[in-house]
Design a protein around this motif. Structure first.
Motif, PDB file in Angstrom:
ATOM      1  N   GLU A 122       0.834  -1.207   0.000  1.00 14.15           N
ATOM      2  CA  GLU A 122       0.000   0.000   0.000  1.00 14.15           C
ATOM      3  C   GLU A 122       0.864   1.250   0.000  1.00 14.15           C
ATOM      4  O   GLU A 122       1.865   1.329   0.725  1.00 14.15           O
ATOM      5  CB  GLU A 122      -0.922  -0.017   1.220  1.00 14.15           C
ATOM      6  CG  GLU A 122      -1.939   1.111   1.242  1.00 14.15           C
ATOM      7  CD  GLU A 122      -3.234   0.706   1.901  1.00 14.15           C
ATOM      8  OE1 GLU A 122      -3.764  -0.379   1.572  1.00 14.15           O
ATOM      9  OE2 GLU A 122      -3.719   1.463   2.757  1.00 14.15           O
ATOM     10  N   PRO A 124       0.410   5.145   0.708  1.00  7.61           N
ATOM     11  CA  PRO A 124      -0.305   6.362   1.088  1.00  7.61           C
ATOM     12  C   PRO A 124       0.499   7.588   0.642  1.00  7.61           C
ATOM     13  O   PRO A 124       1.731   7.613   0.751  1.00  7.61           O
ATOM     14  CB  PRO A 124      -0.364   6.285   2.614  1.00  7.61           C
ATOM     15  CG  PRO A 124       0.165   4.930   2.989  1.00  7.61           C
ATOM     16  CD  PRO A 124       1.035   4.496   1.864  1.00  7.61           C
ATOM     17  N   SER A 144      -4.655   6.643  -0.542  1.00  6.91           N
ATOM     18  CA  SER A 144      -3.758   5.492  -0.584  1.00  6.91           C
ATOM     19  C   SER A 144      -4.180   4.553  -1.698  1.00  6.91           C
ATOM     20  O   SER A 144      -5.359   4.472  -2.053  1.00  6.91           O
ATOM     21  CB  SER A 144      -3.746   4.753   0.759  1.00  6.91           C
ATOM     22  OG  SER A 144      -5.032   4.207   1.042  1.00  6.91           O
ATOM     23  N   HIS A 176      -5.568   7.328   4.420  1.00 11.98           N
ATOM     24  CA  HIS A 176      -4.996   7.258   5.755  1.00 11.98           C
ATOM     25  C   HIS A 176      -5.194   8.612   6.420  1.00 11.98           C
ATOM     26  O   HIS A 176      -4.871   9.649   5.839  1.00 11.98           O
ATOM     27  CB  HIS A 176      -3.499   6.927   5.703  1.00 11.98           C
ATOM     28  CG  HIS A 176      -3.203   5.517   5.317  1.00 11.98           C
ATOM     29  ND1 HIS A 176      -2.153   4.799   5.873  1.00 11.98           N
ATOM     30  CD2 HIS A 176      -3.788   4.673   4.437  1.00 11.98           C
ATOM     31  CE1 HIS A 176      -2.116   3.584   5.339  1.00 11.98           C
ATOM     32  NE2 HIS A 176      -3.106   3.496   4.459  1.00 11.98           N
TER      33      HIS A 176
END
Length: 222
Positions: A122, A124, A144, A176
């Motif tokens: 992931e 962000p 993200s 996030h």
């Protein structure tokens, strides 16, 4: 026949609307990233790493389906970077290996308990605001982008089984949002991890599954 047609047109309209919204969000994010990177390329970057946990959960939606999954703990390891944009503002792209998922006591009856772990890469893209020039308390938020690369299902007997990823969308759009505190090169933060995308991808099935979670971690910046 008329009812069916209205129902189908409504579903098509919702699908098209969601697709347009996702495209707009992605376009805005790419534009922001290009503008910020163009500025931050001239600035000195700070690099670091972060280790933490993610208390994740999954939400299921399908007609009258009644499923209330429990949260589960997962690891969250990340590489960090930070580009100063101003005295108290910075841009912080991160790269996470993050475990998401949930615990399900019984899905449909007779299947027993199940702990599902979804492993994501992931990224962000966070905008960070500090309340003092020296660091101290800070808040951050940003979109993200996640990629599902593996998943397992642990049953009540402790047996692990691979989950067929063909039943899931591999990419996920989310956000996030959090806050933290700097203590020299060490930083501690807590965050809410929201999943906007439906990760279920089953043919002829209207099941929707979305991730969410709360995370905490300790980082070190060089």
């Amino acid at each position: 026949m008329i009812v069916y047609r209205l129902h189908t047109e409504s579903e098509n309209y919702l699908f098209i609307t969601k697709t347009i919204i996702m495209s707009i969000l992605k376009s805005i994010t790419v534009l922001i990233l290009c503008l910020v990177l163009g500025y931050s390329a001239q600035a000195q970057a700070k690099l670091g790493f972060r280790a933490g946990v993610n208390i994740s959960k999954q939400q299921f939606k399908q007609g009258n389906l009644d499923v209330d999954p429990e949260s589960k703990f997962g690891l969250d390891l990340a590489l960090l970077s930070e580009f100063e944009l101003g005295p108290m503002v910075s841009f912080s792209p991160e790269l996470h290996w993050m475990q998401k998922g949930a615990k399900i006591d019984d899905l449909g009856g007779g299947l027993g308990s199940s702990a599902r772990t979804f492993n994501y890469l992931e990224i962000p893209l966070l905008l960070k605001l500090s309340f003092t020039d020296e660091g101290g308390i800070f808040v951050f938020a940003g979109p993200s982008f996640g990629y599902l690369f593996s998943a397992t299902d642990k049953d009540g007997d402790g047996n692990n089984n691979d989950i067929d990823l063909h039943d899931f969308n591999r990419t996920e759009l989310g956000a996030h949002i959090g806050a933290g505190i700097n203590a020299g090169p060490v930083k501690f933060d807590v965050r809410y991890v929201a999943g906007f995308s439906n990760i279920a991808n089953i043919d002829d099935n209207d099941l929707e599954v979305r991730n969410s979670g709360f995370g905490a971690g300790i980082g070190f910046m060089f």
